[in-house]
Design an enzyme around this catalytic site. Structure first.
Site, PDB file in Angstrom:
ATOM      1  N   ILE A 239       6.508   2.375  15.221  1.00 45.89           N
ATOM      2  CA  ILE A 239       7.349   1.238  14.866  1.00 45.89           C
ATOM      3  C   ILE A 239       6.475   0.041  14.525  1.00 45.89           C
ATOM      4  O   ILE A 239       5.559  -0.308  15.267  1.00 45.89           O
ATOM      5  CB  ILE A 239       8.297   0.862  16.027  1.00 45.89           C
ATOM      6  CG1 ILE A 239       9.292   1.987  16.313  1.00 45.89           C
ATOM      7  CG2 ILE A 239       9.029  -0.449  15.736  1.00 45.89           C
ATOM      8  CD1 ILE A 239      10.306   2.245  15.230  1.00 45.89           C
ATOM      9  N   LYS A 240       6.764  -0.593  13.386  1.00 51.09           N
ATOM     10  CA  LYS A 240       6.115  -1.853  13.031  1.00 51.09           C
ATOM     11  C   LYS A 240       7.119  -2.984  13.231  1.00 51.09           C
ATOM     12  O   LYS A 240       8.253  -2.916  12.765  1.00 51.09           O
ATOM     13  CB  LYS A 240       5.631  -1.855  11.587  1.00 51.09           C
ATOM     14  CG  LYS A 240       4.965  -3.173  11.203  1.00 51.09           C
ATOM     15  CD  LYS A 240       4.739  -3.313   9.708  1.00 51.09           C
ATOM     16  CE  LYS A 240       4.135  -4.686   9.387  1.00 51.09           C
ATOM     17  NZ  LYS A 240       4.055  -4.949   7.932  1.00 51.09           N
TER      18      LYS A 240
END
Length: 353
Positions: A239-240
């Site tokens: 996840i960014k």
């Protein structure tokens, strides 16, 4: 690269605030923490096939942070998202996409993330030298008035054919188009996994209502945390997310599901506690959280980048994905800045809060 950078000196009067903080709401013992065996612990018994595990292994075992469980990724898709002229006028050499890949290589990044065009033009020369992450959708800037939407720019199979180990995508959670984006990217991620590629989701928020007289909640810990939770639900492997800048988005805007008790139970207003809530929403750290490095502000970039890395690492995150601070300065200085951030993750004395 130098690994003896004095982080305490760089943080100056804020050193104790960041380096000595202890998270008491969600404790470090509750997390799956990054390490050399992280992939085995998280994915060995999952539904990810062996090809996906190999792709993830290529990501995590390349570059200066290889084998540590942490990631340093150079992302450059701003030519589409922010306009090429605005993004590259400080360093016109980056109109040539090969220089983007050269920067990632020289800086010892785990991977380079960019567009179909950038990576496709150089695939034969570099796909076997550094892991490619193809960003498959973008918010193109020429629509007027600009809208909060992400459009697919190619097919997942195209990324596989050019030798990419992963695809990346953005969903603008909260936007009018988010339901369609969610469906599109869930299907794209399923195809990527079937082909053996890893998946990375940019979990960003976009809605004019998220900016009120009380503040801008596009980076609120509770809202970004929920965006992360939706991201891991569609099986993103990484996840960014933007570093949280405040909290109480659900409460102050007045929507969704919230209770005063949940804020008291889960976090404080300390930046590391706010980021810890983001990590918790990534299945207690089992899905790695990488925070974005943000835009370039000039002289403060080094301290800003180091601070973001310290917050991410001590919160239980998996690394930094930093572009503009690096490529909007001379090549050598960009390399040095990325290396300085990598030092945060290489120094064992900077541990979980």
């Amino acid at each position: 690269m130098k690994t003896d950078i004095n982080i305490t000196d760089l943080l100056e009067e804020k050193a104790s605030f960041y380096l000595d903080h202890v998270c008491e709401k969600i404790t470090k013992d509750e997390l799956q923490t990054p390490g050399k065996n992280s992939l085995d612990k998280v994915f060995a018994n999952s539904n990810r096939n062996p090809q996906v595990l190999r792709s993830l292994s290529q990501l995590y075992n390349h570059g200066n942070l290889g084998g540590t469980g942490y990631l340093s990724i150079l992302p450059v898709d701003q030519g589409v998202e922010h306009s090429a002229a605005f993004s590259f006028y400080k360093n016109p050499v980056y109109f040539d996409p090969e220089n983007i890949i050269k920067l990632a290589l020289e800086a010892g990044c785990n991977a380079v993330a960019s567009t179909f065009g950038v990576l496709g033009l150089n695939a034969g020369k570099y796909a076997h030298k550094i892991p490619f992450i193809v960003k498959i959708n973008h918010n193109e800037l020429l629509t007027y008035p600009n809208k909060y939407d992400q459009t697919l720019f190619g097919k997942v199979k195209n990324a596989w054919d050019m030798g990419a180990v992963a695809v990346g995508a953005t969903i603008y959670f909260g936007s009018e188009e988010s339901d369609r984006q969610l469906k599109e990217i869930a299907e794209a991620f399923e195809e990527a996994h079937n082909l053996g590629m890893a998946t990375i989701l940019w979990c960003y928020l976009r809605n004019e209502a998220f900016k009120t007289e009380k503040g801008d909640y596009h980076a609120a810990a509770d809202l970004t945390g929920q965006a992360n939770h939706l991201g891991v639900t569609i099986q993103a492997d990484i996840i960014k997310q933007k570093l949280p800048t405040n909290n109480f988005g659900f409460k102050d805007i007045g929507f969704g599901k919230y209770d005063d008790a949940m804020y008291e139970a889960l976090t404080t207003d300390h930046p590391i506690d706010l980021c810890r809530l983001q990590v918790a929403n990534c299945y207690m750290g089992k899905i790695g959280l990488i925070n974005s490095g943000g835009g370039s502000k000039g002289e403060s970039d080094l301290v800003d980048a180091i601070t973001t890395a310290v917050i991410n690492k001590r919160a239980g995150g998996t690394g930094l994905i930093m572009g503009r601070k690096a490529f909007q300065r001379p090549f050598k200085e960009g390399v040095e800045l990325i290396n300085a951030v990598q030092c945060v993750y290489l120094q064992n004395k900077i541990g979980l809060a």
